[in-house]
Scaffold this motif. Structure first.
Motif, PDB file in Angstrom:
ATOM      1  N   LEU A 184       0.813  -1.219   0.000  1.00 40.55           N
ATOM      2  CA  LEU A 184       0.000   0.000   0.000  1.00 40.55           C
ATOM      3  C   LEU A 184       0.848   1.271   0.000  1.00 40.55           C
ATOM      4  O   LEU A 184       0.553   2.204  -0.770  1.00 40.55           O
ATOM      5  N   LEU A 188       0.482   3.999  -3.015  1.00 44.00           N
ATOM      6  CA  LEU A 188       0.089   5.383  -2.768  1.00 44.00           C
ATOM      7  C   LEU A 188       1.205   6.354  -3.148  1.00 44.00           C
ATOM      8  O   LEU A 188       0.948   7.427  -3.710  1.00 44.00           O
ATOM      9  N   TRP A 192       0.915   9.260  -6.090  1.00 38.70           N
ATOM     10  CA  TRP A 192       1.168  10.678  -5.834  1.00 38.70           C
ATOM     11  C   TRP A 192       2.230  11.222  -6.777  1.00 38.70           C
ATOM     12  O   TRP A 192       2.049  12.252  -7.416  1.00 38.70           O
TER      13      TRP A 192
END
Length: 273
Positions: A184, A188, A192
């Motif tokens: 995760l 993420l 970004w």
């Protein structure tokens, strides 16, 4: 802490994933900074990177060319390295095993961060070295003299690259601690870096004034501004002189320290699963 640092350094050196990430970093840097632009220029092709004149690939442009990938693509690889170095303990369930050997949480964490900082420096030096070889080969092939940047410019370039690379590694570390995982945080972080910040710069910032203002304080645009100030090609994704080089260096350093401190605070207060 010195024992934790030595242990983390041995783990990183013996980890195949670390060497794979280094190989990917050097391949991306070489191919997109030198191979494709030179092939396009030599073949007379017309594309987004072929406007770089051949002299821009010669050794005197080594600093800017070596820094161009760090704001986004090479920086993303450093983020993955940071996640793997810190988050691997959660994935393997080895935090308790490590801590029962004597060191405190912060000692282990500090050892990991020092290892990441050293690894970031090694990556930046390797990118400069590969770029130097490629630039010399291009200059030789074009029968041009080999002129290098000054020692001062090289040191500033390596220092700036180390600063940006370490910041992204620290972001990976704090994401790993905050989410107590590997997959995760990597997902993420890449969303970004590769999507959100590019969309903000390309779509939102030109339309909304406050977004453009906020961008001046975000890590990605400041990393890109620092690279731009040191000569990175302006057509490189993420490289744009949104702020001055001095401000960019300060902001990147603040993020680096901030990520490290936040990760330490979270690790110190939360349970180890």
């Amino acid at each position: 802490m010195s024992r934790s640092f030595r242990a983390e350094l041995v783990k990183l050196v013996r980890r195949p994933a670390a060497w794979l990430l280094l190989a990917i970093t050097l391949t991306l840097s070489l191919v997109f900074t030198y191979v494709f632009p030179y092939a396009g220029a030599a073949g007379g092709a017309d594309g987004p990177n072929t406007d770089r004149a051949l002299p821009a690939m010669f050794p005197d442009h080594l600093v800017g060319n070596s820094l161009g990938g760090l704001p986004i693509f090479l920086g993303a690889i450093l983020l993955i390295l940071g996640v793997l170095t810190v988050g691997g303990e959660y994935g393997w369930g080895t935090w308790k095993t490590v801590l029962t050997q004597g060191p405190t949480r912060l000692e282990v964490y500090a050892g990991k961060l020092l290892t990441l900082a050293l690894a970031a420096l090694a990556v930046v030096l390797a990118v400069f070295a590969v770029g130097a070889v490629a630039a010399v080969m291009i200059a030789t092939a074009e029968a041009q003299p080999v002129r290098w940047p000054s020692v001062g410019d090289l040191l500033i370039g390596v220092g700036a690259g180390w600063l940006v690379a370490t910041m992204w590694a620290m972001l990976g570390a704090v994401l790993a601690v905050a989410l107590r995982a590997v997959a995760l945080p990597v997902g993420l972080g890449l969303v970004w870096m590769l999507a959100v910040q590019n969309l903000l710069a390309a779509i939102a910032a030109p339309l909304v004034d406050w977004v453009a203002t906020v961008q001046q304080g975000l890590p990605g645009p400041n990393a890109g501004a620092l690279a731009a100030a040191l000569g990175a090609p302006g057509d490189t994704p993420g490289v744009e002189a949104t702020v001055g080089g001095g401000q960019a260096a300060v902001v990147v350093a603040v993020y680096l320290v901030g990520f490290a401190v936040v990760g330490a605070a979270l690790l110190r207060r939360r349970d180890i699963d």
